[in-house]
Design an enzyme around this catalytic site. Structure first.
Site, PDB file in Angstrom:
ATOM      1  N   GLY A 199      35.464  43.888  37.906  1.00  0.00           N
ATOM      2  CA  GLY A 199      35.979  42.535  38.131  1.00  0.00           C
ATOM      3  C   GLY A 199      37.325  42.326  37.475  1.00  0.00           C
ATOM      4  CB  THR A 214      34.867  43.445  30.468  1.00  0.00           C
ATOM      5  OG1 THR A 214      33.854  42.462  30.712  1.00  0.00           O
ATOM      6  CG2 THR A 214      34.650  43.998  29.083  1.00  0.00           C
ATOM      7  CG  ASP A 231      31.093  39.980  31.406  1.00  0.00           C
ATOM      8  OD1 ASP A 231      31.382  38.767  31.578  1.00  0.00           O
ATOM      9  OD2 ASP A 231      30.626  40.697  32.300  1.00  0.00           O
ATOM     10  N   GLY A 289      28.888  35.871  32.589  1.00  0.00           N
ATOM     11  CA  GLY A 289      28.324  36.785  31.605  1.00  0.00           C
ATOM     12  C   GLY A 289      26.888  37.115  31.956  1.00  0.00           C
ATOM     13  NE  ARG A 347      36.809  37.580  38.685  1.00  0.00           N
ATOM     14  CZ  ARG A 347      35.900  38.177  39.438  1.00  0.00           C
ATOM     15  NH1 ARG A 347      34.770  38.592  38.886  1.00  0.00           N
ATOM     16  NH2 ARG A 347      36.095  38.379  40.718  1.00  0.00           N
TER      17      ARG A 347
END
Lengths: 412, 412
Positions: free
Chosen positions: B13, B141, B143, B188, B301
Site C-alpha cells: 500500500g 508502512t 501501519d 491498521g 495514507r
C-alpha cells in the site's frame, strides 16, 4: 455615534474560517472607543435567549489571534429558527430584554441563509420597537450558496481541501495494475459549488472523470452509462458526487434503491451511509472491478490545516469591515464580496441588504455545467482558483494544530 | 566494487513518503560512478517479471526532487507474492533472466512485511545461483508494524494526519448545544500504531475518549459500557476504532451483528462500510443521541499536504543510506532506524537482516495500552511525538499540490 455594547454570534454549520471573521470583528471592536464592551453569545441566538454572553475584553489577545487558525465555531453554534414576529413575538421580546439589559447596540450574526433571515427579522423587530441597534450579517458557508456576494468565507478553504484531497486520492488509487472505481462524496445539500471544486483536481491532471451536482437531475441509468464509457476508455474511473443529488422524483441517492425493504444496516437501522456508499453498491453490481466509496465528511469543513490564506484573510476582513460599516451608521445589511478584477484577483467588501440574501440560495450557473450534466466547465475554474491560493503557515505546538483557548467568562 | 545497473521497486500500500525514499535512493544512485544505469520497475516485482523498467537517467532532476512531496507509489505497486523457490522457481528464473539481461547488480525493494519476504527470497535465490547481486529492503508502512526498526517511514506522516484530523473533527463536533457521539475508523489491520496516534489529539485536549486497538480483544458489551460511562460523565463521546479490532471469535467489527441476514445494503450486497459504521448503528440503537461515523479511508495514507518533515527526511535518508550500505558491500538486509536519543530526538540508520523482519509483525507493546484496553498510555506519546514535528512547506502550483511528473521511458 451610537455608543454601547456589542454582541457577536455564530450560527449554522462550522467552517475552517468562521473564527477568523470572529477575530476580525472582535479585535476591531475591542480597539474602538465607540464600543464599550464586546461580548460573544454562546450558541448564537440561543445564548442571547438564555442570557449566556462571554466577555471578550477579558480574553488574552494572543488567544484571539489564534482564532484565525482555529476551525469550527469557538463560541458554539445553533440551528435555532425564529418565528415570524407577527405570529409569535415572545422570543423577540426576550432578545429585546437582553439587549436592553446589556445595552447591546451592535449585533453581528455570522452564518448562512437561515442566519441572514434571523438577522433580518431581529433588525425589523428592533426598528418596530424603536430600539436603536445596528444589526449586521457576516456570511460564512462552505456551500457558497449565499446571494448578493461573489463568494462566501469558508468556501475557498473547503474547495482547497476538496481539490487537494482528490489529487492525493487519485494518485493513491492508481498504484495497482488493475482498474478501480473511486466514488467520493462531497457536501452541499442544495448547491454544487463544493462538489464542483473537484474539477480543480482534474484541471491539474489528477481529478474526477465525472462530477454530479444537485443542480442537475440525477439518473441512475445515465450514471451507469457514464461510468461504463469512462471505464471502457480509461480503465480507472474517479467520480465526485454531491450529497445533494436528487432524481426526478426528488429522492436523494441513498433513497434510490429499488429494494427499499433492504435499506437497513446490520442492526436493522436505516443506513447512515450516503450517496457514495449507495453508488458504490450499485457499481459493484454492474461492474466486476474494485470499487471504493469515500466520504470527506466533517473533514472538508474543519480542515484548518489546509485552509486557504485568501479565505482566512477575507473572512477576517469581512468581520473587521462589518464593524466599520456599522460604526458608519449602516444597519440591516450583510457584508459581501464584489470581485473587482480576476487577474490580478481583487475584491471590494460591500453591503448587501439583508432582504436580498435571507433564505435565498445561489446555485451554480447553468452554463458552468456541461451539457451532459456530469462535469464542470472552465469558467468555474477561473472563478475558484483565486480563492484557494497560498499555504497557511500555522503556529504549531508539538507538531500539532495550535488552537485558541478562550476563558469564556460569562457576563453577569 | 561491484559495477553494474540498479533497479528499484515499490510494493504494498502507498504512503505519503514512499516516493521520498525513491528520491533518496535514485538521486544517490544517479550520482554514483559505480552504478551505470538506474532503473525503476513498473508495479514492483511484476514489472521485473514483465521486463517493464523505466530509465531514471532520462528523468528531469527537478521532477525527481518533487518526488519528496508526491504521495502514493509513483512507479506503481503490486501485491505479488513469490512462491517458495524450492517448490516453484519459475518466477525466480525469470527474475534472474531479467537481471542478467539488464546487468542488474543492485536490487532495492521498498515495502512492508511481505516485501521484505520477497527481498529475502530473491537474495537467497541469487546467492544459490551464484549471481552476484546486492539485495536491499527499504521499509515503508503507515501501519508501523515492521520488526527490527524503531519505526517505519510513512507512519509519522499518517500519525500527524490522524492526530490533526481528530483535533479538527473534535472541535467541529462540539459546536451544538446537544451531545454527540463521533466514531472514527483508522487503518491498521493487525497492529494499532496508527489508531493509537489519535491519543496525541487527546494529549492536546481535543481527541478521543476511547481508543480500541487490534492488540486487545473487542467486546461489544464492554464497548457499550465504556461509551455509556463517558456519555454520562461528559455528554459528548469521541471514539477511535482500528479497522483491525476483532472479538474473541476472531470476527472483525462489521461481522459482529447478531442479525447477519440484514447485513446487506440497499442493493442486496454485503455492506461496504466498516467498523465505524457498524458501531454507529449499534450506538444509535442503545443511545438516543446524535451519532456520526467517519472513516479516514485513503486520506490517512496519501495526505502529503500534511506530511511530517521528519518522516519525509527520514524516508529520503533511508533510500540514500540503503545505497551507501550496498556500495559498501552489504546485501540481504533492510535499512532500519535505531533511536539513539529521544530528547533531542536522534536516530541512526542501521542494517537489519532480512530474515529478522520478513513476514513478522510488530504490535504495540502491551504496557502502552491501559488495563481496560480502551486507551493508550504516555510512553506511546513520547515515542510518537518526535516523528510528527514540523510543517512541510511544499511548492504549490495554482494553490494545489505540485506532484512529480515523470516521463517513465521504458528500457528496451
Amino acid at each position: 455615534m451610537l455608543k454601547g455594547n456589542l454582541v457577536f454570534g455564530q450560527s449554522g454549520g462550522p467552517t475552517a474560517v468562521i473564527n477568523s471573521s470572529a477575530a476580525g470583528l472582535l479585535n476591531a471592536a475591542l480597539a474602538s472607543p465607540v464600543i464599550d464592551n464586546v461580548y460573544a453569545a454562546e450558541h448564537g441566538i440561543v445564548g442571547i435567549l438564555n442570557d449566556r454572553l462571554f466577555d471578550i475584553g477579558q480574553e488574552d489577545p494572543e488567544e484571539l489571534r489564534l482564532l484565525t487558525q482555529t476551525p469550527s465555531s469557538i463560541f458554539g453554534s445553533c440551528r435555532h429558527k425564529l418565528a415570524d414576529f407577527n405570529e409569535d413575538d415572545s422570543e423577540y421580546l426576550r432578545i429585546l430584554e437582553i439587549f436592553k439589559k446589556h445595552n447591546i447596540r451592535y449585533f453581528f450574526y455570522n452564518g448562512g441563509n437561515d442566519t441572514m433571515d434571523t438577522c433580518h427579522k431581529i433588525s425589523q423587530f428592533m426598528q418596530r420597537k424603536g430600539y436603536e441597534c445596528r444589526v449586521v450579517g457576516i456570511p460564512k458557508t462552505i456551500d457558497n450558496d449565499l446571494c448578493g456576494t461573489d463568494h462566501c468565507p469558508g468556501f475557498g478553504s473547503a474547495a482547497k481541501y476538496v481539490a487537494s484531497s482528490f489529487m492525493e486520492v487519485k494518485l493513491d488509487s492508481q498504484v495497482y495494475n488493475y482498474p478501480q472505481i473511486i466514488i467520493v462524496e462531497v457536501m452541499g445539500r442544495h448547491a454544487g459549488w463544493l462538489a464542483a471544486s473537484s474539477v480543480l483536481a482534474s484541471y491539474k491532471g489528477a481529478g474526477p472523470d465525472l462530477i454530479y451536482l444537485p443542480e442537475r437531475t440525477f439518473s441512475m441509468e445515465q450514471f451507469e452509462r457514464d461510468v461504463r464509457a469512462v471505464h471502457e476508455k480509461k480503465g480507472d474511473v474517479m467520480i465526485c458526487v454531491s450529497e445533494g443529488c436528487q432524481d426526478k422524483n426528488g429522492r436523494f441517492i441513498p433513497e434510490m434503491s429499488e429494494n427499499s425493504e433492504l435499506k437497513t444496516d446490520a442492526f436493522g437501522h436505516k443506513q447512515l451511509g450516503g450517496a457514495a456508499d449507495t453508488l458504490a453498491s450499485f457499481v459493484k453490481e454492474k461492474f466486476s472491478i474494485k470499487v471504493r466509496a469515500i466520504e470527506f465528511s466533517l473533514l472538508q469543513r474543519c480542515a484548518a490545516h489546509i485552509a486557504s490564506p485568501v479565505d482566512v484573510n477575507e473572512a477576517y476582513a469581512a468581520g473587521e469591515t462589518a464593524l466599520k460599516f456599522s460604526l458608519d451608521g449602516y444597519s440591516d445589511f450583510m457584508v459581501g464580496f464584489k470581485r473587482v478584477s480576476n487577474e490580478p484577483y481583487k475584491i471590494e467588501i460591500i453591503r448587501v441588504p439583508l432582504g436580498v440574501c435571507a433564505n435565498l440560495e445561489k446555485t451554480l450557473p447553468e452554463e458552468w455545467i456541461n451539457k451532459a450534466g456530469n462535469f464542470v466547465l472552465d469558467p468555474f475554474i477561473d472563478y475558484t482558483l483565486p480563492l484557494i491560493q497560498g499555504q497557511t503557515i500555522r503556529s504549531e505546538e508539538d507538531g500539532l494544530p495550535h488552537f485558541a483557548d478562550l476563558k469564556k467568562i460569562l457576563v453577569v
